[in-house]
Design an enzyme around this catalytic site. Structure first.
Site: not given
Ligand code: ZN
Length: 204
Positions: A182-183, A186, A139
């Site tokens: 993953h995004e 966030h 990341c």
């Molecule tokens: Zn990330």
């Protein structure tokens, strides 16, 4: 009577706050952050406590008016520039990583011709299915670390097309489905390090 007036004033103020949060358009400080930033935006890191607070906060949707604004176009252009810069060299980035708790992500579509970086506004995961695959992740906000993270093999992503304001659904798989998961994490304040204990340090 005085007390009653004060109570009425407090109620009115509270109602005004509720109304404002309901609209949730880009604030002046968010617009300033976008317009004043260089094309290469500062990427927030977890080692800074004030930056970590932004990375841990949930992000808000863009309003339709904001999706059609010059600020949104500018933010997307700068996020695309930042994620592709040799200093970052990522395959995805989310707005909290550049300081905005707003729902937009950039994903490198390794599954499409030319492997373009594409912006997704107000994205949500509709459905996850298939096998749970463990794969390597890093990341931009956690430099010097990698981990093996379990993710679903397939995902349906729901997002809003800023040009038509229509809701669109995309089905993705494998590594690209991993990037989306993953995004979008966030945007909920979730980091990949929350999803695994299989972590190791790397030289960067
Ligand atoms: Zn990330």
């Amino acid at each position: 009577m005085n007390t009653l007036l004060k109570s009425a004033a407090v109620c009115a103020a509270f109602f005004a706050i509720l109304c404002c949060s309901g609209h949730a358009g880009l604030t002046r400080s968010e617009k300033t952050l976008i317009s004043s930033s260089d094309s290469l935006m500062h990427v927030l890191v977890v080692s800074d406590s004030s930056e970590l607070a932004v990375l841990r906060a949930r992000s808000l949707d863009f309003t339709d008016a904001d999706l059609r604004s010059s600020e949104f176009a500018s933010l997307v252009a700068k996020m695309k520039y930042t994620v592709q810069d040799p200093s970052q060299d990522g395959v995805g980035i989310a707005a909290p990583q550049v300081g905005l708790n707003r729902r937009v992500i950039i994903v490198c579509r390794l599954d499409l011709p030319g492997e373009p970086f594409i912006a997704y506004a107000n994205p949500q995961i509709d459905t996850l299915w298939g096998d749970t695959l463990t794969g390597r992740e890093g990341c931009l906000s956690i430099p010097g670390l990698r981990g093996n993270v379990p993710r679903s093999e397939f995902a349906v992503i729901r997002h809003k097309d800023p040009a038509t304001l229509q809701v669109v659904r995309d089905t993705v798989s494998g590594y690209v489905a991993r990037i989306f998961q993953h995004e979008i994490d966030h945007l909920e304040g979730i980091l990949y390090t929350d999803r695994t204990s299989d972590l190791w340090e790397v030289e960067e």
